[in-house]
Design a protein around this motif. Structure first.
Motif, mmCIF file in Angstrom:
data_model
loop_
_atom_site.group_PDB
_atom_site.id
_atom_site.type_symbol
_atom_site.label_atom_id
_atom_site.label_comp_id
_atom_site.label_asym_id
_atom_site.label_seq_id
_atom_site.Cartn_x
_atom_site.Cartn_y
_atom_site.Cartn_z
ATOM 1 N N TYR A 67 0.872 -0.967 0.174
ATOM 2 C CA TYR A 67 0.074 0.068 0.273
ATOM 3 C C TYR A 67 0.978 1.100 0.363
ATOM 4 C CZ TYR A 67 -3.817 -3.134 1.456
ATOM 5 O OH TYR A 67 -4.622 -4.669 1.681
ATOM 6 N N HIS A 68 1.899 1.404 0.141
ATOM 7 C CA HIS A 68 2.552 2.749 -0.103
ATOM 8 C C HIS A 68 4.296 2.269 -0.698
ATOM 9 C CE1 HIS A 68 4.413 0.490 3.295
ATOM 10 N NE2 HIS A 68 5.960 1.210 3.275
ATOM 11 N N GLU A 125 3.727 13.988 7.245
ATOM 12 C CA GLU A 125 3.733 14.288 8.320
ATOM 13 C C GLU A 125 2.716 16.036 8.030
ATOM 14 O OE1 GLU A 125 6.349 14.308 11.371
ATOM 15 O OE2 GLU A 125 5.874 12.439 12.085
ATOM 16 N N ASN A 126 3.167 16.404 6.697
ATOM 17 C CA ASN A 126 2.268 17.048 6.511
ATOM 18 C C ASN A 126 0.955 17.394 6.097
ATOM 19 O OD1 ASN A 126 1.271 19.439 4.719
ATOM 20 N ND2 ASN A 126 3.538 20.275 4.336
ATOM 21 N N PRO A 127 -0.106 17.726 6.839
ATOM 22 C CA PRO A 127 -1.324 17.487 5.919
ATOM 23 C C PRO A 127 -2.321 17.980 4.292
ATOM 24 C CG PRO A 127 -2.144 19.438 7.539
ATOM 25 C CD PRO A 127 0.485 18.772 7.572
ATOM 26 N N VAL A 128 -0.776 19.335 3.913
ATOM 27 C CA VAL A 128 -1.435 19.701 2.834
ATOM 28 C C VAL A 128 -1.349 18.516 1.950
ATOM 29 C CG1 VAL A 128 -1.912 21.353 1.349
ATOM 30 C CG2 VAL A 128 -2.000 21.525 4.021
ATOM 31 N N PRO A 129 -1.830 18.009 1.050
ATOM 32 C CA PRO A 129 -1.041 16.421 0.420
ATOM 33 C C PRO A 129 -0.173 17.697 -0.796
ATOM 34 C CG PRO A 129 -3.496 16.550 0.089
ATOM 35 C CD PRO A 129 -2.912 17.414 1.298
ATOM 36 N N HIS A 130 -0.648 18.528 -1.261
ATOM 37 C CA HIS A 130 0.269 19.051 -2.422
ATOM 38 C C HIS A 130 1.350 19.505 -1.903
ATOM 39 C CE1 HIS A 130 -4.077 20.250 -4.220
ATOM 40 N NE2 HIS A 130 -4.106 19.674 -5.363
ATOM 41 N N GLN A 131 1.519 20.009 -1.120
ATOM 42 C CA GLN A 131 2.829 20.258 -0.551
ATOM 43 C C GLN A 131 4.093 19.333 0.280
ATOM 44 O OE1 GLN A 131 2.018 22.674 3.025
ATOM 45 N NE2 GLN A 131 1.096 24.785 2.375
ATOM 46 N N ARG A 132 3.169 18.053 0.511
ATOM 47 C CA ARG A 132 3.179 16.674 0.350
ATOM 48 C C ARG A 132 5.022 16.226 -0.740
ATOM 49 N NH1 ARG A 132 -0.440 14.637 3.570
ATOM 50 N NH2 ARG A 132 -0.468 12.979 1.178
ATOM 51 N N VAL A 133 3.462 16.691 -1.879
ATOM 52 C CA VAL A 133 3.526 16.572 -3.406
ATOM 53 C C VAL A 133 5.326 17.447 -3.777
ATOM 54 C CG1 VAL A 133 3.973 16.327 -6.144
ATOM 55 C CG2 VAL A 133 1.513 15.329 -4.291
ATOM 56 N N GLN A 134 5.284 18.917 -3.027
ATOM 57 C CA GLN A 134 6.524 19.556 -3.685
ATOM 58 C C GLN A 134 7.552 19.257 -3.072
ATOM 59 O OE1 GLN A 134 5.522 21.802 -6.561
ATOM 60 N NE2 GLN A 134 7.559 21.586 -6.106
ATOM 61 N N LYS A 135 6.908 18.962 -1.604
ATOM 62 C CA LYS A 135 8.769 18.112 -0.940
ATOM 63 C C LYS A 135 9.438 16.946 -1.466
ATOM 64 C CE LYS A 135 11.161 19.250 2.641
ATOM 65 N NZ LYS A 135 11.994 20.920 2.909
ATOM 66 N N ILE A 136 8.820 16.301 -1.515
ATOM 67 C CA ILE A 136 8.938 14.356 -2.322
ATOM 68 C C ILE A 136 9.836 15.250 -3.003
ATOM 69 C CG2 ILE A 136 7.340 14.098 -2.995
ATOM 70 C CD1 ILE A 136 10.194 12.382 -1.689
ATOM 71 N N ALA A 158 2.952 9.638 -5.459
ATOM 72 C CA ALA A 158 2.145 9.362 -4.701
ATOM 73 C C ALA A 158 2.368 8.144 -3.921
ATOM 74 C CB ALA A 158 0.689 8.976 -5.821
ATOM 75 N N MET A 159 2.818 7.377 -3.871
ATOM 76 C CA MET A 159 2.797 6.016 -3.293
ATOM 77 C C MET A 159 3.710 6.752 -2.120
ATOM 78 S SD MET A 159 2.515 2.740 -5.291
ATOM 79 C CE MET A 159 2.006 1.577 -4.228
ATOM 80 N N LEU A 160 5.408 6.545 -2.069
ATOM 81 C CA LEU A 160 5.417 7.089 -1.583
ATOM 82 C C LEU A 160 5.319 8.224 -0.425
ATOM 83 C CD1 LEU A 160 9.169 8.439 -3.582
ATOM 84 C CD2 LEU A 160 8.852 6.625 -1.869
ATOM 85 N N VAL A 161 4.702 9.333 -1.527
ATOM 86 C CA VAL A 161 3.857 10.548 0.367
ATOM 87 C C VAL A 161 2.553 10.318 0.607
ATOM 88 C CG1 VAL A 161 5.577 12.399 0.321
ATOM 89 C CG2 VAL A 161 4.379 12.323 -1.887
ATOM 90 N N GLY A 162 1.941 8.954 0.478
ATOM 91 C CA GLY A 162 -0.071 9.137 0.434
ATOM 92 C C GLY A 162 -1.265 10.007 0.003
ATOM 93 N N VAL A 163 -0.658 10.157 -1.778
ATOM 94 C CA VAL A 163 -1.410 10.563 -2.065
ATOM 95 C C VAL A 163 -1.697 10.325 -3.663
ATOM 96 C CG1 VAL A 163 -0.962 13.142 -1.167
ATOM 97 C CG2 VAL A 163 0.060 12.024 -3.374
ATOM 98 N N LEU A 164 -3.296 10.872 -3.878
ATOM 99 C CA LEU A 164 -3.600 9.732 -5.839
ATOM 100 C C LEU A 164 -2.249 10.488 -6.661
ATOM 101 C CD1 LEU A 164 -7.271 11.201 -4.851
ATOM 102 C CD2 LEU A 164 -6.037 9.093 -4.846
ATOM 103 N N PRO A 165 -2.208 9.970 -7.633
ATOM 104 C CA PRO A 165 -1.549 9.884 -8.456
ATOM 105 C C PRO A 165 -1.727 10.892 -9.217
ATOM 106 C CG PRO A 165 -2.290 7.680 -8.793
ATOM 107 C CD PRO A 165 -2.723 8.693 -7.656
ATOM 108 N N GLN A 166 -2.806 11.145 -9.272
ATOM 109 C CA GLN A 166 -3.643 13.294 -10.162
ATOM 110 C C GLN A 166 -2.864 14.173 -9.284
ATOM 111 O OE1 GLN A 166 -5.176 10.483 -8.728
ATOM 112 N NE2 GLN A 166 -7.143 9.522 -9.997
ATOM 113 N N THR A 167 -2.229 14.037 -7.762
ATOM 114 C CA THR A 167 -2.196 14.970 -7.648
ATOM 115 C C THR A 167 -1.071 15.531 -7.630
ATOM 116 O OG1 THR A 167 -3.187 14.530 -5.489
ATOM 117 C CG2 THR A 167 -1.513 16.008 -4.720
ATOM 118 N N VAL A 168 0.074 14.553 -8.159
ATOM 119 C CA VAL A 168 1.592 14.974 -8.433
ATOM 120 C C VAL A 168 1.110 14.955 -9.481
ATOM 121 C CG1 VAL A 168 3.330 13.426 -8.758
ATOM 122 C CG2 VAL A 168 2.194 12.662 -7.053
#
Length: 184
Positions: A67-68, A125-136, A158-168
């Protein structure tokens, strides 16, 4: 009571859980080619032996679990019991795996693997998905060439930071100024 007169509606239970399937069977690279996750590297990792990602090269492995995904960068231990649940791998850079020559070398590699996991954990740990993607994306772009990072599929991040691929995909398309486009 008039229970016989009342119509009862039965709602069929639909399950979306498929225990025998995996989320990612293969990766479709941006150029349209498919990369099978049943690679020689995966076979090597499932052999039970422990390897170390060469710390003298800019390389690493994305390890796809159920799952990740996890990133094992330079100096990190891979394989052994730790990655027996690995379902796929994606090599980044010119991958070089070494065999630890001593107990101390192996222990150091496990500590480095934990550091890579902690880095990704801090990002998630960042609750904002877009920010998690940007950081990774920023982290990978600091370490690997831009064209290498650009060639990695959205599902990987997406699997690294727990978001949908569309968000990436959205973050990649809109770039670093994405925060100003969304109302948080």
């Amino acid at each position: 009571m008039d229970s016989e007169q009342c119509q009862r509606y039965q709602i069929p239970m639909v399950s979306t859980y498929y225990p025998e399937t995996t989320f990612i069977d293969y990766l479709v690279m941006p150029d349209g080619t498919e990369q099978s996750q049943g690679s020689d590297i995966l076979t090597l990792l499932h052999s039970g032996k422990v390897f170390i990602v060469n710390s003298r090269k800019r390389n690493g492995l994305i390890l796809f679990k159920r799952y990740h995904a996890e990133f094992a960068g330079p100096g990190a231990a891979v394989g052994g019991e730790y990655d027996c649940d690995c379902q796929g791998v994606l090599a980044i850079g010119n991958l070089s795996l070494l065999t630890p020559e001593s107990y101390d070398e192996r222990q150091k590699a496990y500590l480095i693997r934990r550091q890579w996991i902690r880095l990704i954990k801090q990002i998630t740990e960042n609750p904002v998905p877009h920010q998690r993607v940007q950081k990774i994306l920023d982290q990978f772009e600091q370490y690997f060439p831009l064209e290498t990072v650009a060639s990695l599929p959205d599902i990987t991040f997406a699997m690294l930071v727990g978001v949908l691929p569309q968000t990436v995909s959205v973050v990649r398309r809109l770039g670093g100024g994405i925060e100003s486009r969304f109302n948080y």
